[in-house]
Scaffold this motif. Structure first.
Motif, PDB file in Angstrom:
ATOM      1  N   ARG A 186      21.900  30.022  -5.978  1.00 20.47           N
ATOM      2  CA  ARG A 186      21.072  30.368  -4.633  1.00 20.47           C
ATOM      3  C   ARG A 186      20.809  29.401  -4.119  1.00 20.47           C
ATOM      4  NH1 ARG A 186      18.708  33.043  -9.366  1.00 20.47           N
ATOM      5  NH2 ARG A 186      16.973  31.258  -9.136  1.00 20.47           N
ATOM      6  N   ASP A 187      20.351  29.710  -2.862  1.00 18.93           N
ATOM      7  CA  ASP A 187      19.787  28.342  -2.049  1.00 18.93           C
ATOM      8  C   ASP A 187      18.540  27.153  -2.779  1.00 18.93           C
ATOM      9  OD1 ASP A 187      21.025  29.060   0.437  1.00 18.93           O
ATOM     10  OD2 ASP A 187      20.391  30.529   0.290  1.00 18.93           O
ATOM     11  N   SER A 188      17.654  28.499  -3.165  1.00 22.69           N
ATOM     12  CA  SER A 188      16.557  27.421  -4.035  1.00 22.69           C
ATOM     13  C   SER A 188      17.362  26.347  -5.052  1.00 22.69           C
ATOM     14  CB  SER A 188      15.770  29.118  -4.386  1.00 22.69           C
ATOM     15  OG  SER A 188      16.613  29.795  -5.552  1.00 22.69           O
ATOM     16  N   GLU A 189      17.676  27.115  -5.840  1.00 23.04           N
ATOM     17  CA  GLU A 189      18.276  26.310  -6.399  1.00 23.04           C
ATOM     18  C   GLU A 189      19.114  24.927  -5.807  1.00 23.04           C
ATOM     19  OE1 GLU A 189      20.215  29.367 -10.172  1.00 23.04           O
ATOM     20  OE2 GLU A 189      21.663  28.650  -8.868  1.00 23.04           O
ATOM     21  N   HIS A 190      19.508  24.957  -5.162  1.00 26.18           N
ATOM     22  CA  HIS A 190      20.038  23.930  -4.474  1.00 26.18           C
ATOM     23  C   HIS A 190      18.649  23.104  -3.821  1.00 26.18           C
ATOM     24  CE1 HIS A 190      24.647  24.040  -3.978  1.00 26.18           C
ATOM     25  NE2 HIS A 190      24.092  25.158  -4.273  1.00 26.18           N
ATOM     26  N   ILE A 191      18.126  23.435  -3.267  1.00 27.11           N
ATOM     27  CA  ILE A 191      16.568  22.941  -2.861  1.00 27.11           C
ATOM     28  C   ILE A 191      15.765  22.685  -3.799  1.00 27.11           C
ATOM     29  CG2 ILE A 191      14.812  22.766  -1.963  1.00 27.11           C
ATOM     30  CD1 ILE A 191      16.194  25.121  -0.318  1.00 27.11           C
ATOM     31  N   MET A 192      16.061  23.051  -4.611  1.00 29.00           N
ATOM     32  CA  MET A 192      15.069  22.710  -6.371  1.00 29.00           C
ATOM     33  C   MET A 192      16.128  21.305  -6.690  1.00 29.00           C
ATOM     34  SD  MET A 192      13.494  24.349  -9.907  1.00 29.00           S
ATOM     35  CE  MET A 192      15.140  24.139 -10.280  1.00 29.00           C
ATOM     36  N   ALA A 193      17.617  21.337  -6.563  1.00 32.15           N
ATOM     37  CA  ALA A 193      17.175  19.910  -7.254  1.00 32.15           C
ATOM     38  C   ALA A 193      17.342  18.995  -6.176  1.00 32.15           C
ATOM     39  CB  ALA A 193      19.017  20.624  -7.482  1.00 32.15           C
ATOM     40  N   PHE A 194      18.112  18.942  -5.126  1.00 31.11           N
ATOM     41  CA  PHE A 194      17.867  17.809  -4.220  1.00 31.11           C
ATOM     42  C   PHE A 194      15.904  17.533  -4.401  1.00 31.11           C
ATOM     43  CE2 PHE A 194      16.745  16.475  -0.050  1.00 31.11           C
ATOM     44  CZ  PHE A 194      17.790  15.711   0.081  1.00 31.11           C
ATOM     45  N   VAL A 195      14.746  18.126  -4.100  1.00 24.46           N
ATOM     46  CA  VAL A 195      13.959  17.708  -4.441  1.00 24.46           C
ATOM     47  C   VAL A 195      13.417  16.937  -5.585  1.00 24.46           C
ATOM     48  CG1 VAL A 195      10.818  18.671  -4.880  1.00 24.46           C
ATOM     49  CG2 VAL A 195      12.752  19.803  -2.932  1.00 24.46           C
ATOM     50  N   MET A 196      14.210  17.283  -6.950  1.00 23.81           N
ATOM     51  CA  MET A 196      13.993  16.894  -7.708  1.00 23.81           C
ATOM     52  C   MET A 196      14.578  15.901  -7.769  1.00 23.81           C
ATOM     53  SD  MET A 196      14.203  19.997 -10.925  1.00 23.81           S
ATOM     54  CE  MET A 196      12.664  20.315 -11.844  1.00 23.81           C
ATOM     55  N   SER A 197      16.058  15.388  -7.177  1.00 25.40           N
ATOM     56  CA  SER A 197      16.467  14.130  -6.998  1.00 25.40           C
ATOM     57  C   SER A 197      15.583  12.937  -6.386  1.00 25.40           C
ATOM     58  CB  SER A 197      17.777  14.640  -6.910  1.00 25.40           C
ATOM     59  OG  SER A 197      18.526  13.336  -6.789  1.00 25.40           O
ATOM     60  N   GLN A 198      15.461  13.933  -5.987  1.00 19.10           N
ATOM     61  CA  GLN A 198      14.180  13.627  -4.663  1.00 19.10           C
ATOM     62  C   GLN A 198      13.222  12.580  -5.234  1.00 19.10           C
ATOM     63  OE1 GLN A 198      14.320  11.958  -0.598  1.00 19.10           O
ATOM     64  NE2 GLN A 198      16.245  12.462  -1.584  1.00 19.10           N
ATOM     65  N   ILE A 199      12.698  13.075  -6.149  1.00 19.88           N
ATOM     66  CA  ILE A 199      11.793  13.121  -6.836  1.00 19.88           C
ATOM     67  C   ILE A 199      11.844  11.537  -8.128  1.00 19.88           C
ATOM     68  CG2 ILE A 199       9.900  13.381  -8.608  1.00 19.88           C
ATOM     69  CD1 ILE A 199       9.408  16.392  -6.980  1.00 19.88           C
TER      70      ILE A 199
END
Length: 98
Positions: A54-67
């Motif tokens: 889902r879109d939210s899974e992509h965004i969460m993975a990207f945010v976690m990667s940035q963190i």
């Protein structure tokens, strides 16, 4: 070197600390699940409904990667071993580029 400020012992050390940015992923995952962000994101974007992550899974993975200090989407591949313990699914990098 050690100093005492207001009865709290503060110790300063030189060099690297023993902490990692991956420790913050636990709090990010808990915040993400309790805030309902995934539902809001999936409803607002709604581009990936039929298959895959889902879109939210992509965004969460990207945010976690940035963190964690990653700068490129390809570095998201380093997340799965660390976040699988939290029960988080990290989508493939290829569809995340589009």
């Amino acid at each position: 070197m050690s100093e005492n400020y207001n009865r709290i012992k503060i110790e300063f050390t030189d060099g690297m600390s023993n902490t990692t940015p991956y420790a913050s992923l636990i709090f990010m995952a808990k915040f993400w699940s309790q805030s309902g962000l995934s539902k809001v994101i999936d409803k607002a974007i709604g581009a990936r409904k039929a298959r895959g992550a889902r879109d939210s899974e992509h965004i969460m993975a990207f945010v976690m990667s940035q963190i964690c200090g990653n700068e490129a989407i390809e570095q998201q591949k380093q997340l799965p071993p660390r976040v699988e313990l939290l029960g988080i699914k990290v989508p493939s990098v290829t569809p995340a580029r589009y």
